[in-house]
Design an enzyme around this catalytic site. Structure first.
Site, PDB file in Angstrom:
ATOM      1  N   SER A  27       5.159  -6.867  -1.482  1.00 17.89           N
ATOM      2  CA  SER A  27       4.878  -6.880  -0.049  1.00 17.89           C
ATOM      3  C   SER A  27       5.383  -8.169   0.583  1.00 17.89           C
ATOM      4  O   SER A  27       5.322  -9.228  -0.037  1.00 17.89           O
ATOM      5  CB  SER A  27       3.367  -6.766   0.135  1.00 17.89           C
ATOM      6  OG  SER A  27       3.051  -6.690   1.496  1.00 17.89           O
ATOM      7  N   GLY A  28       5.843  -8.083   1.824  1.00 16.52           N
ATOM      8  CA  GLY A  28       6.406  -9.248   2.503  1.00 16.52           C
ATOM      9  C   GLY A  28       5.395 -10.339   2.810  1.00 16.52           C
ATOM     10  O   GLY A  28       5.669 -11.526   2.640  1.00 16.52           O
ATOM     11  N   GLN A  32       1.023  -9.580  -6.098  1.00 17.97           N
ATOM     12  CA  GLN A  32       0.611 -10.984  -6.228  1.00 17.97           C
ATOM     13  C   GLN A  32       1.541 -11.764  -7.148  1.00 17.97           C
ATOM     14  O   GLN A  32       1.449 -12.982  -7.240  1.00 17.97           O
ATOM     15  CB  GLN A  32      -0.833 -11.055  -6.765  1.00 17.97           C
ATOM     16  CG  GLN A  32      -1.868 -10.451  -5.840  1.00 17.97           C
ATOM     17  CD  GLN A  32      -2.122 -11.285  -4.591  1.00 17.97           C
ATOM     18  OE1 GLN A  32      -1.723 -12.451  -4.490  1.00 17.97           O
ATOM     19  NE2 GLN A  32      -2.778 -10.690  -3.605  1.00 17.97           N
ATOM     20  N   CYS A  83     -22.011  -9.682   0.542  1.00 24.57           N
ATOM     21  CA  CYS A  83     -22.196  -9.891   1.975  1.00 24.57           C
ATOM     22  C   CYS A  83     -20.870  -9.964   2.710  1.00 24.57           C
ATOM     23  O   CYS A  83     -20.828  -9.832   3.910  1.00 24.57           O
ATOM     24  CB  CYS A  83     -22.966 -11.171   2.211  1.00 24.57           C
ATOM     25  SG  CYS A  83     -24.698 -10.952   1.868  1.00 24.57           S
ATOM     26  N   THR A 119       0.843  -1.198   0.000  1.00 27.17           N
ATOM     27  CA  THR A 119       0.000   0.000   0.000  1.00 27.17           C
ATOM     28  C   THR A 119       0.879   1.250   0.000  1.00 27.17           C
ATOM     29  O   THR A 119       0.675   2.171  -0.814  1.00 27.17           O
ATOM     30  CB  THR A 119      -0.934   0.013   1.236  1.00 27.17           C
ATOM     31  OG1 THR A 119      -1.760  -1.153   1.179  1.00 27.17           O
ATOM     32  CG2 THR A 119      -1.788   1.258   1.278  1.00 27.17           C
TER      33      THR A 119
HETATM   34  C1  LIG Z   1      -2.515  -6.370  -5.576  1.00 26.98           C
HETATM   35  C2  LIG Z   1      -2.317  -5.865  -4.184  1.00 26.98           C
HETATM   36  N1  LIG Z   1      -1.823  -4.637  -3.993  1.00 26.98           N
HETATM   37  C3  LIG Z   1      -1.627  -4.143  -2.766  1.00 26.98           C
HETATM   38  C4  LIG Z   1      -1.935  -4.867  -1.627  1.00 26.98           C
HETATM   39  C5  LIG Z   1      -1.711  -4.252  -0.276  1.00 26.98           C
HETATM   40  O1  LIG Z   1      -0.568  -4.782   0.305  1.00 26.98           O
HETATM   41  P1  LIG Z   1      -0.139  -4.439   1.801  1.00 26.98           P
HETATM   42  O2  LIG Z   1      -1.056  -5.240   2.647  1.00 26.98           O
HETATM   43  O3  LIG Z   1       1.264  -4.929   1.901  1.00 26.98           O
HETATM   44  O4  LIG Z   1      -0.250  -2.992   2.004  1.00 26.98           O
HETATM   45  C6  LIG Z   1      -2.454  -6.151  -1.787  1.00 26.98           C
HETATM   46  C7  LIG Z   1      -2.819  -6.973  -0.610  1.00 26.98           C
HETATM   47  O5  LIG Z   1      -3.918  -6.938  -0.119  1.00 26.98           O
HETATM   48  C8  LIG Z   1      -2.650  -6.657  -3.090  1.00 26.98           C
HETATM   49  O6  LIG Z   1      -3.162  -7.870  -3.286  1.00 26.98           O
END
Ligand SMILES: Cc1ncc(COP(=O)(O)O)c(C=O)c1O
Lengths: 143, 412
Positions: free
Chosen positions: B209-210, B189, B336, B76
């Site tokens: 992301s880790g 991903q 939902c 993020t």
């Molecule tokens: C495609 C994608 N981008 C960004 C994120 C956000 O990653 P993070 O949780 O490391 O901020 C995610 C995970 O939810 C994701 O799948």
């Protein structure tokens, strides 16, 4: 989100699943009231069939439901409550009673509303078929 | 061997930290607790060594130079820094004015890309959100058709988190380099699951992301190209000037060490893991489609990640389906399951009807998934769909030959 035990129980062992015939069959039966409320694109459709005897008592009720666990539980519970009630008594069932009985969280209140609507719709259909004044608050789906 | 329940089939949401990663991190909680910016004593040097090793491991996984890696708190933050940071530098007009430049992204990106883009829209930039084809793919042709003379930035994810579909990233990278437009990809991903080469594929900025690659949560990285061309970013977090001034704040040494180790493990195990997971995913898709009528795998059949599938089961609602598959931890595109009561915007984005979007399950496999788990999941999903279809008024209508889409429903 965790579900209450009662919701889980109705989900796993739904009461009175079924119908009194295909949509074409029940359309022709005067002793059966049909309520279908909701829409597939909204993620909930409830179908309620009530069988009413000559004394105006709901002898049997069956449901089908496309929806989340709380929607299924709400309609399953509604069928239990309907059986043995007169049509007039049935109209006093309120969604808030369903919320309370199943401990539905706020985001699931619409499921109980849908169940109440399906009761009203089924009764309206029954009354219309039998030449009685239909309840104004109907939400029956039309084909 | 007895199965341990519930089974975890939600690896696209997050993964378990690999025990080898945990082991690598442990000393940095205690003995090696130094601040990696402390230049004058052993404690600082030890931590710095840990961080620099992680930088090498991270860079190696994506074919970058270690100097091109900026550590962040996750994808993020990486996305925010890449998109807002590049827009600010490459803007055509100063803040406060309109006509600051044009950005291209897509409607089914993660919110961590969409929301920064929407903020820029409010701040004088124009953004085109491309719609994918019904297969979920964003092609280089779609991007080419949207490019304008004032386009400054393209941000397209490498693979989608809900459907696992892979976009034409190398081609889009080439296109952007030819046109001298900065190219960012959210590869959260993708990286660690598929071979990645930012040089060959012309990537300028890449986020990952880790916690999606068997590393810890709260740590991620942004690749920022240093040459041909050198990409500049305006920092979002100002302070002590860490990470080449692009991301201030004392480094999360423990997390970064774990991130690096996770990257290294992925690099070694990716190929073997990919083969195994592709086989399992195909088994899920073919068995479920064979045994349950009116089932649809969402998104392109081939251009997809090894470990993610997204399947709609007609006439049953996703949340109730997840309740039915109580021993499988997975997710659904059903309304939902979201706070918004809207079905998945990703599935809608590729033209999956609302009803089938409500009926979808996302199953994502991982490093420790076994064939027994896959077989168990197939049985439980089949049983749950059957249980729910017995209750489904829509399934009855389908059997009566009535087209549900032709009925005039009374929506709430
Ligand atoms: C495609 C994608 N981008 C960004 C994120 C956000 O990653 P993070 O949780 O490391 O901020 C995610 C995970 O939810 C994701 O799948």
């Amino acid at each position: 989100m965790a579900y209450s035990d009662k919701v889980v129980d109705h989900f796993q062992h739904p009461r009175n699943v079924g119908s009194f015939g295909t949509s074409t069959d029940v359309a022709k039966r005067n002793d059966v009231g049909v309520g279908i409320v909701g829409a597939p694109e909204c993620g909930d459709v409830m179908q309620l069939h009530i069988k009413v005897n000559e004394q105006g008592v709901i002898e049997d009720a069956k449901f089908k439901c496309f929806g989340c666990g709380s929607a299924i539980a709400s309609s399953s519970l509604a069928t239990e409550w309907l059986k043995g009630k007169s049509v007039d008594e049935a109209l006093t069932i309120k969604n808030t009673q369903i919320v309370e009985e199943l401990s539905l969280p706020p985001v699931k209140i619409h499921c109980s509303v849908l169940a109440e609507d399906s009761i009203r719709a089924a009764i309206a259909d029954y009354r219309k078929k039998n030449g009685m004044v239909a309840d104004s608050a109907t939400h029956a789906a039309t084909h | 061997m007895a199965l341990k329940l519930p089974i975890y089939f939600d690896h696209a949401a997050t993964t378990r930290c690999d025990p080898r990663v945990v082991e690598a991190m442990l000393p940095y909680f205690s003995d090696k607790f130094g601040n990696s910016s402390s230049r004058n004593h052993k404690f600082g040097w030890e931590s710095e060594d840990g961080v620099e090793l992680a930088r090498e491991q991270s860079a190696a996984l994506i074919g970058a130079n270690p100097k091109e890696i900026i550590f962040t708190s996750g994808a993020t933050e990486s996305n925010n820094l890449a998109i807002k940071g590049a827009a600010e530098i490459y803007a055509k007009a100063p803040a406060g004015q309109t006509g600051r430049g044009h950005i291209i992204s897509a409607i089914h990106e993660h919110k961590a890309v969409l929301d920064p883009c929407k903020r820029l829209q409010r701040e004088g930039f124009e953004v085109t959100f491309l719609a994918p084809g019904t297969d979920g793919v964003i092609t280089a042709d779609m991007v080419a058709a949207a490019i304008r003379p004032d386009t400054i930035l393209v941000s397209i994810m490498w693979a989608n988190n809900e459907i696992g579909v892979i976009n034409e990233i190398p081609q889009i990278g080439k296109l952007c380099h030819d046109k001298e437009i900065v190219f960012h990809t959210d590869a959260t991903q993708w990286v660690g699951k598929m071979p990645t080469d930012v040089e060959r594929d012309h990537i300028d900025l890449l986020s990952w992301s880790g916690h999606k690659i068997y590393g810890p949560k709260g740590v991620g990285a942004l690749f920022v190209r240093r040459r041909k061309p050198r990409i500049r970013l305006e920092a979002i977090i100002d302070g002590g000037g860490h990470e080449r001034g692009m991301r201030s704040g004392t480094l999360n040494v423990t997390g970064i060490v774990g991130f690096g180790k996770a990257c290294e493990l992925c690099q070694h195990e990716m190929e073997h893991e990919r083969e195994r997971l592709v086989k399992f995913r195909r088994k899920l898709e073919t068995e479920l489609s064979r045994r349950i009528e009116v089932t649809q795998v969402n998104g392109h059949a081939e251009k997809r990640l090894p470990h993610v599938t997204n399947i709609s089961f007609g006439f049953v609602e996703g949340e109730s389906l997840m309740m039915g598959v109580k021993d499988i931890a997975c997710s659904s595109g059903s309304a939902c399951t979201s706070a918004s009561l809207e079905p998945s915007y990703v599935l809608k984005g590729l033209g999956v009807g609302d009803e089938l979007a409500h009926s979808s399950l996302r199953l994502s496999l991982g490093r420790w998934t076994t064939e027994e788990e896959v077989d168990f999941a197939i049985e439980q999903i089949v049983a749950a769909v059957e249980h729910l279809r017995l209750m489904s008024p829509l399934f009855d209508l389908h059997k009566e030959g009535i087209d549900i889409s032709k009925i005039q429903w009374q929506a709430h």
